[in-house]
Write a protein that holds these residues in place. Structure first.
Motif, PDB file in Angstrom:
ATOM      1  N   LEU A  33      13.781 -14.509 -23.288  1.00 54.18           N
ATOM      2  CA  LEU A  33      14.603 -15.698 -23.533  1.00 54.18           C
ATOM      3  C   LEU A  33      14.192 -16.357 -24.843  1.00 54.18           C
ATOM      4  O   LEU A  33      15.028 -16.711 -25.675  1.00 54.18           O
ATOM      5  CB  LEU A  33      14.419 -16.681 -22.361  1.00 54.18           C
ATOM      6  CG  LEU A  33      15.067 -18.047 -22.524  1.00 54.18           C
ATOM      7  CD1 LEU A  33      16.564 -17.930 -22.297  1.00 54.18           C
ATOM      8  CD2 LEU A  33      14.468 -19.058 -21.548  1.00 54.18           C
ATOM      9  N   GLN A  34      12.881 -16.505 -25.043  1.00 58.38           N
ATOM     10  CA  GLN A  34      12.391 -17.241 -26.209  1.00 58.38           C
ATOM     11  C   GLN A  34      12.455 -16.418 -27.498  1.00 58.38           C
ATOM     12  O   GLN A  34      12.467 -16.966 -28.588  1.00 58.38           O
ATOM     13  CB  GLN A  34      10.952 -17.721 -25.953  1.00 58.38           C
ATOM     14  CG  GLN A  34      10.900 -18.761 -24.845  1.00 58.38           C
ATOM     15  CD  GLN A  34       9.498 -19.244 -24.518  1.00 58.38           C
ATOM     16  OE1 GLN A  34       8.521 -18.575 -24.839  1.00 58.38           O
ATOM     17  NE2 GLN A  34       9.410 -20.392 -23.873  1.00 58.38           N
ATOM     18  N   ASP A  35      12.477 -15.095 -27.361  1.00 56.26           N
ATOM     19  CA  ASP A  35      12.494 -14.266 -28.567  1.00 56.26           C
ATOM     20  C   ASP A  35      13.911 -13.973 -29.039  1.00 56.26           C
ATOM     21  O   ASP A  35      14.197 -14.056 -30.229  1.00 56.26           O
ATOM     22  CB  ASP A  35      11.756 -12.951 -28.304  1.00 56.26           C
ATOM     23  CG  ASP A  35      11.564 -12.155 -29.577  1.00 56.26           C
ATOM     24  OD1 ASP A  35      11.123 -12.750 -30.582  1.00 56.26           O
ATOM     25  OD2 ASP A  35      11.860 -10.951 -29.585  1.00 56.26           O
ATOM     26  N   SER A  36      14.793 -13.606 -28.120  1.00 55.49           N
ATOM     27  CA  SER A  36      16.124 -13.180 -28.577  1.00 55.49           C
ATOM     28  C   SER A  36      17.281 -13.781 -27.791  1.00 55.49           C
ATOM     29  O   SER A  36      18.427 -13.575 -28.161  1.00 55.49           O
ATOM     30  CB  SER A  36      16.210 -11.652 -28.560  1.00 55.49           C
ATOM     31  OG  SER A  36      15.715 -11.135 -27.349  1.00 55.49           O
ATOM     32  N   GLY A  37      16.993 -14.523 -26.718  1.00 55.84           N
ATOM     33  CA  GLY A  37      18.078 -15.109 -25.936  1.00 55.84           C
ATOM     34  C   GLY A  37      18.761 -14.064 -25.081  1.00 55.84           C
ATOM     35  O   GLY A  37      18.379 -12.884 -25.085  1.00 55.84           O
ATOM     36  N   TRP A  38      19.769 -14.488 -24.313  1.00 57.19           N
ATOM     37  CA  TRP A  38      20.443 -13.533 -23.428  1.00 57.19           C
ATOM     38  C   TRP A  38      21.779 -14.064 -22.985  1.00 57.19           C
ATOM     39  O   TRP A  38      22.150 -15.191 -23.295  1.00 57.19           O
ATOM     40  CB  TRP A  38      19.541 -13.187 -22.234  1.00 57.19           C
ATOM     41  CG  TRP A  38      19.117 -14.336 -21.346  1.00 57.19           C
ATOM     42  CD1 TRP A  38      19.762 -15.541 -21.175  1.00 57.19           C
ATOM     43  CD2 TRP A  38      17.961 -14.363 -20.494  1.00 57.19           C
ATOM     44  NE1 TRP A  38      19.060 -16.302 -20.266  1.00 57.19           N
ATOM     45  CE2 TRP A  38      17.964 -15.617 -19.827  1.00 57.19           C
ATOM     46  CE3 TRP A  38      16.949 -13.452 -20.204  1.00 57.19           C
ATOM     47  CZ2 TRP A  38      16.981 -15.973 -18.906  1.00 57.19           C
ATOM     48  CZ3 TRP A  38      15.978 -13.822 -19.285  1.00 57.19           C
ATOM     49  CH2 TRP A  38      15.990 -15.067 -18.650  1.00 57.19           C
ATOM     50  N   MET A  39      22.519 -13.194 -22.285  1.00 65.34           N
ATOM     51  CA  MET A  39      23.789 -13.600 -21.678  1.00 65.34           C
ATOM     52  C   MET A  39      23.644 -13.414 -20.177  1.00 65.34           C
ATOM     53  O   MET A  39      23.392 -12.297 -19.711  1.00 65.34           O
ATOM     54  CB  MET A  39      24.942 -12.744 -22.197  1.00 65.34           C
ATOM     55  CG  MET A  39      25.145 -12.868 -23.695  1.00 65.34           C
ATOM     56  SD  MET A  39      26.539 -11.871 -24.276  1.00 65.34           S
ATOM     57  CE  MET A  39      27.935 -12.878 -23.763  1.00 65.34           C
ATOM     58  N   THR A  40      23.804 -14.484 -19.440  1.00 63.81           N
ATOM     59  CA  THR A  40      23.566 -14.413 -17.997  1.00 63.81           C
ATOM     60  C   THR A  40      24.738 -14.995 -17.219  1.00 63.81           C
ATOM     61  O   THR A  40      25.641 -15.599 -17.777  1.00 63.81           O
ATOM     62  CB  THR A  40      22.305 -15.199 -17.611  1.00 63.81           C
ATOM     63  OG1 THR A  40      22.481 -16.547 -18.049  1.00 63.81           O
ATOM     64  CG2 THR A  40      21.057 -14.605 -18.222  1.00 63.81           C
ATOM     65  N   THR A  41      24.666 -14.811 -15.913  1.00 56.84           N
ATOM     66  CA  THR A  41      25.689 -15.369 -15.049  1.00 56.84           C
ATOM     67  C   THR A  41      25.036 -15.919 -13.783  1.00 56.84           C
ATOM     68  O   THR A  41      23.815 -15.883 -13.656  1.00 56.84           O
ATOM     69  CB  THR A  41      26.754 -14.302 -14.721  1.00 56.84           C
ATOM     70  OG1 THR A  41      27.871 -14.926 -14.106  1.00 56.84           O
ATOM     71  CG2 THR A  41      26.202 -13.220 -13.802  1.00 56.84           C
ATOM     72  N   LYS A  67      24.442  -7.782 -24.622  1.00 58.77           N
ATOM     73  CA  LYS A  67      25.141  -8.371 -25.779  1.00 58.77           C
ATOM     74  C   LYS A  67      26.050  -7.326 -26.435  1.00 58.77           C
ATOM     75  O   LYS A  67      27.186  -7.620 -26.800  1.00 58.77           O
ATOM     76  CB  LYS A  67      24.133  -8.892 -26.801  1.00 58.77           C
ATOM     77  CG  LYS A  67      23.336 -10.109 -26.353  1.00 58.77           C
ATOM     78  CD  LYS A  67      22.373 -10.510 -27.470  1.00 58.77           C
ATOM     79  CE  LYS A  67      21.488 -11.678 -27.102  1.00 58.77           C
ATOM     80  NZ  LYS A  67      20.465 -11.923 -28.146  1.00 58.77           N
ATOM     81  N   ASN A  89      29.286  -6.796 -24.657  1.00 67.34           N
ATOM     82  CA  ASN A  89      30.264  -7.879 -24.777  1.00 67.34           C
ATOM     83  C   ASN A  89      31.109  -7.787 -26.049  1.00 67.34           C
ATOM     84  O   ASN A  89      32.057  -8.547 -26.208  1.00 67.34           O
ATOM     85  CB  ASN A  89      29.575  -9.238 -24.679  1.00 67.34           C
ATOM     86  CG  ASN A  89      29.326  -9.629 -23.237  1.00 67.34           C
ATOM     87  OD1 ASN A  89      30.211 -10.126 -22.561  1.00 67.34           O
ATOM     88  ND2 ASN A  89      28.132  -9.352 -22.741  1.00 67.34           N
ATOM     89  N   SER A 146      27.154  -9.349 -17.935  1.00 68.18           N
ATOM     90  CA  SER A 146      26.172 -10.434 -17.901  1.00 68.18           C
ATOM     91  C   SER A 146      24.910  -9.998 -17.182  1.00 68.18           C
ATOM     92  O   SER A 146      24.961  -9.152 -16.289  1.00 68.18           O
ATOM     93  CB  SER A 146      26.738 -11.650 -17.166  1.00 68.18           C
ATOM     94  OG  SER A 146      27.839 -12.172 -17.835  1.00 68.18           O
ATOM     95  N   ASP A 189      19.372 -18.411 -10.002  1.00 65.07           N
ATOM     96  CA  ASP A 189      20.154 -18.489 -11.237  1.00 65.07           C
ATOM     97  C   ASP A 189      19.935 -19.798 -11.985  1.00 65.07           C
ATOM     98  O   ASP A 189      20.603 -20.057 -12.983  1.00 65.07           O
ATOM     99  CB  ASP A 189      21.643 -18.235 -10.968  1.00 65.07           C
ATOM    100  CG  ASP A 189      22.170 -19.040  -9.794  1.00 65.07           C
ATOM    101  OD1 ASP A 189      21.496 -20.018  -9.386  1.00 65.07           O
ATOM    102  OD2 ASP A 189      23.244 -18.707  -9.281  1.00 65.07           O
TER     103      ASP A 189
END
Lengths: 428, 549
Positions: free
Chosen positions: A124-132, A275, A278, A284, A393
């Motif tokens: 999360l802190q290095d590259s982020g993400w796409m979640t649901t 990513k 998408n 997600s 979540d």
């Protein structure tokens, strides 16, 4: 909200144990005995139904009053140069009280599941993400890919509640499930109409390579081998194709199941692949966790300090370090000289065996090889007292209810009492 | 009595009560402003100082799921900016997304005593209230995201208007929200429903529904007015950030059809030019419309050069912007109610787009004829942190300073606006309007934003200084609810603040419609969904009034 009928039966009870926020349990309470009547599973039944256990506070194994135990706990913590508050399996109020105490003491805080949680947090802190979230899974997911996790042993009702039901935009009959890495241990992932999941099994040690290969294939990169980790490239190609043709793919994993060095890199490749997907359709991530209050701990620590976990207050400000402030390292290196261990949900999560004075706030029924300096049994959020917890979540705070009168204090009450006693000591 | 206080000799600004810089006394008892107090009341001598109501931020992102995700996501945002533990106050961290305690303390330091969290999906209401509980000093509340709610969309497409109205009222009640929020109305469905696309026209059908953004906008503006909510529908228009989007903004305002509506961070919606090309300024067109339509209000959403965090329920926008800063980013879909995106960001003077955004925001302030309806915000932290407010105030009050700043920015961008031609400098009275009296009035908070008898004793006292940025940077005294919270620049005690919410009436039969929907599509039981009173330790239910025309 949950309510009780004349026979002592509660309905719509949320489970603080399952991580996925099941809140449809039917529970009978007779005295201190609890019985899950409906919608239980292996995880929640065992956690709800265990006997109340010891309720008396102890100093070195000998029963004392709560006041004496609190007083001694405060002395242990106030005298320490650098205390560690760890475990931190509790509800929102308990976590608030723990952070307040840590802020006052200049202590370090860490959570009992943070070794696993860091595998997600670092990504999360290095590259982020796409979640649901779970309701989106229920209403939209037409393809579920499970990575490296036997979901049903950790979250037995996940499939029943979120996959094998008809959603708003997709029916159960139209959903597909694929396992990559670990194979499922039971039949929860078999659809009601008898379709078995596709399983592409491999050893844990090969999963990083397998997931990397899948990402290459998703991006139509050339590949020069026929198989990876014992899985045929053709099978991975088909999976890549299904991910691309799904309307709303969901890729789930439980960080706690990814037990190898630098598993965060596998999580990161998975998240980057999401990513990539998408670019052409929706897909997600669904990180599964939330057991033993771990999401609760990171949420409250997040809003009170800016950091999710592993925070040190020793310089009068919150300082985060994912490595230096880890429980295991601090204890191994002898950097802390007192430990407060909090485990309000699970009596089998005992404090690490260490040579420093230890205060345990734990669910009744803890069996210690060697009794800690102080043991204060505390109530279970959602059984012995009301409270709030976060489900896997991270979006949904669940309100928990008091189901029985055990007389046990909440972790927040005990921590607040310890802080009052610490203040009295520090100001005298 | 300790709760009596008298401020003497101060220069008082209280536009709601037509007081414009008069030297006069302000008396306080039991948290309220009163006519007079006993002779032995505690006295604050405010000679050489300016006395005004506490600031009211009507649009910021300070609590809830996406805010907390943005905190945990950016440790680098906090490390350089720490808040040490002082006395009874708690430690914390700052940066563009400060920790909760720090948020409260820093708002208070600037003289702000009320702040409204602007975007919360109903499912996130509990979480938001948990964080607001830990956000000290300020009074607060939140706006409820309802323009991408699948259940409401279904009622609307079926033309069930009465049930739609009751469902909205039910949701406001059960979430303990303050107002209705629209974000990119109708845009979630095309985003989530496979195509990661967006809606771009108010009359474009929304995939999956027999519905258009315009119908959603109209319906929620109508419901806000019909229910007599203290604050009208709070609208983040479609097409945020796109060149040429001012046309969408004008259409949205026209959709209100004379009824009250609030357009938020309107700077981000005031761009001319063609989609995909550099924006031009359409501030003039937007301001002209608002000047002539008293039913419309707006907050500016000024961007400030420096660090920011883009944080929005406009998920497809985040997808679009994701590669702009070549940095990490987050997208998250949320429980059939919303979505969100987060991107660390930096507005840079030399970048054409950033410079013109900055200039357009200032044009909007300076061209507006009615400061009561064009109030101050940075859409914290989207346009920059709320800690930029003092600098923004100086930009409005100090033409030489503003021009000097403009000359450092991209010259092509500045030349494409009228900024350098505008000579207007805000008066102190106008600053008090855009930071206090205006937002309070737009929110319908009758006891805030002024110093008349009966008002809440939320008061700021600043040293009178030539450099307005320095002046507004640190209040010498801040009184919250009648208690001296900051005394001669020092924090005196902790103060919890209250949560403001509404409770419009509805036909309870609506639960018969909602319950089956929950059972089919939600991930929590209908019985466990409502936010119980436990979540609000100190709450104020603001009455809903008569239905508005």
């Amino acid at each position: 909200m949950a309510n009780r009928n004349e026979q002592g039966v509660w309905e719509h009870v949320p489970s603080p144990f399952c991580g996925i926020g099941s809140d449809d349990l039917k529970i009978r309470v007779s005295g201190s005995r609890i019985e899950v009547l409906e919608n239980g599973d292996a995880v929640t039944r065992e956690a709800f139904e265990q006997p109340l256990g010891e309720t008396r506070p102890m100093i070195s194994g000998k029963p004392v009053s709560l006041e004496e135990a609190v007083e001694r706990a405060a002395a242990v913590l106030a005298e320490a140069e650098l205390p560690l508050l760890a475990g931190l399996a509790t509800d929102v109020a308990g976590m608030r009280a723990a952070l307040s105490l840590a802020d006052r003491l200049g202590a370090v805080v860490d959570n009992m599941n943070s070794r696993a949680a860091m595998r997600n947090i670092l990504v999360l802190q290095d590259s982020g993400w796409m979640t649901t979230t779970l309701a989106e899974v229920k209403n939209r997911a037409d393809l579920l890919l499970v990575v490296g996790t036997d979901v049903e042993s950790l979250f037995p009702r996940f499939f029943q509640r979120h996959i094998w039901v008809d959603g708003m935009f997709v029916e159960a009959a139209d959903r597909e499930v694929v396992y990559l890495g670990k194979a499922p241990s039971g039949y929860a992932s078999v659809s009601p109409d008898g379709r078995k999941p596709t399983v592409l099994a491999c050893e844990d040690r090969d999963l990083p390579a397998v997931v990397s290969m899948l990402r290459l294939l998703v991006n139509d990169r050339p590949v020069g081998v026929d198989s990876v980790g014992g899985i045929e490239i053709q099978a991975l190609k088909e999976l890549a194709g299904r991910l691309k043709s799904a309307n709303y793919g969901v890729i789930a994993w439980a960080a706690g199941a990814l037990e190898w060095e630098h598993a965060e890199l596998t999580v990161q490749i998975t998240c980057e692949m999401i990513k990539d997907l998408n670019q052409r359709t929706r897909c997600s991530g669904l990180p599964l966790g939330g057991r033993e209050g771990d999401q609760t701990a990171t949420q409250v620590c997040g809003w009170q300090t800016g950091y999710p976990v592993r925070v040190r207050f020793s310089r009068g400000i919150p300082e985060y370090d994912p490595y230096l402030n880890a429980t295991e390292r601090l204890l191994e290196e002898g950097e802390v000289d007192a430990l407060l261990w909090l485990s309000a949900y699970n009596s089998s999560r005992l404090p690490p065996r260490v040579g420093v004075p230890t205060v345990v706030l734990g669910r009744g029924g803890m069996n210690f090889d060697q009794p800690p300096e102080v043991y204060i049994p505390v109530g279970v959020p959602g059984i012995d007292h009301a409270g709030h917890t976060y489900r896997t979540d991270n979006v949904v705070a669940v309100r928990l209810f008091k189901l029985r009168d055990s007389g046990l204090p909440s972790s927040a009450q005990v921590l607040e009492a310890i802080e009052r006693a610490v203040r009295a000591k520090l100001s005298s | 009595m300790g709760s009596e206080l008298k401020i003497i000799n101060g220069r008082v600004y209280d536009p709601i009560n037509d007081i414009d810089g008069e030297i006069r006394d302000v008396c306080i008892r039991d948290g309220k402003i009163v006519e007079s107090v006993a002779d032995d009341a505690k006295v604050i001598d405010a000679a050489g100082k300016v006395v005004m109501p506490g600031g009211v931020d009507m649009h910021c992102h300070i609590a809830g799921h996406k805010v907390n995700l943005a905190r945990k996501f950016q440790p680098e945002d906090h490390r350089h900016d720490v808040q040490p533990r002082v006395g009874a106050l708690r430690s914390g961290t700052g940066g563009t997304v400060p920790s909760t305690f720090t948020t409260g303390y820093r708002y208070a330091t600037l003289g702000y005593t009320t702040a409204m969290e602007a975007a919360v999906p109903p499912m996130g209401a509990r979480h938001t209230l948990e964080e607001l509980h830990d956000t000290p000093v300020v009074d607060k509340g939140f706006y409820l995201l309802l323009a991408n709610n699948v259940c409401l969309n279904q009622l609307l497409e079926q033309g069930r208007h009465a049930e739609f109205r009751d469902a909205v009222a039910w949701w406001l009640n059960k979430s303990k929200a303050y107002a209705i929020k629209l974000v990119n109305p109708g845009g979630d469905e095309p985003w989530k429903g496979r195509k990661n696309s967006n809606v771009h026209d108010l009359d474009q059908p929304i995939s999956g529904f027999d519905l258009t953004p315009r119908k959603i906008i109209k319906a929620l503006i109508d419901v806000s007015n019909d229910l007599g909510l203290p604050h009208p529908a709070h609208i983040h228009c479609n097409n945020l950030g796109h060149s040429g989007n001012y046309a969408t903004t004008l259409e949205t305002m026209k959709t209100a059809d004379g009824r009250r509506a609030h357009i938020t961070h309107i700077q981000f919606h005031s761009y001319g030019g063609e989609v995909g090309k550099n924006p031009t300024s359409a501030a003039r067109q937007i301001v002209d419309y608002i000047n002539e339509h008293p039913n419309i209000s707006a907050d500016v959403g000024q961007v400030m050069f420096g660090k920011a965090t883009i944080m929005t329920a406009d998920a497809p926008l985040t997808w679009l912007l994701r590669n702009m800063s070549k940095d990490k980013w987050i997208n998250a879909d949320t429980e059939c109610e919303s979505g969100c995106g987060i991107i660390p960001f930096s507005y840079q003077e030399h970048v054409y787009t950033h410079a013109i955004q900055w200039a357009i925001g200032l044009e909007l302030f300076l061209l507006s004829k009615d400061p009561w309806r064009m109030v101050l915000s940075t859409d914290h932290p989207n346009g920059g942190s709320f800690e930029n407010y003092p600098r923004l105030i100086r930009l409005l009050m100090d033409k030489p300073f503003r021009d000097e700043q403009a000359k450092r920015a991209n010259p092509k961008a500045i030349a494409n606006t009228s900024l350098l031609d505008i000579d207007r400098e805000f008066t102190m009275r106008e600053i008090v309007i855009v930071t206090r009296a205006g937002p309070a009035r737009l929110l319908g908070l009758e006891n805030k934003g002024h110093l008349g008898v009966g008002a809440d004793a939320d008061i700021t006292i600043y040293d009178e200084m030539e450099d307005k940025e320095a002046m507004f940077n640190a209040a010498r005294y801040v009184i919250k609810g009648g208690e001296l919270f900051i005394d001669n620049h020092e924090f005196r005690f902790d103060h919890e603040g209250s949560v403001y919410h509404v409770s419009p009436s509805y036909n309870p039969e609506i639960e018969r419609v909602l319950k089956p929907f929950f059972e089919d599509y939600y991930s929590v039981q209908f019985e466990n969904y409502p936010v119980s009173d436990h979540y609000i330790a100190r709450g104020v239910t603001v009455p809903t009034g008569q239905s508005q025309p």
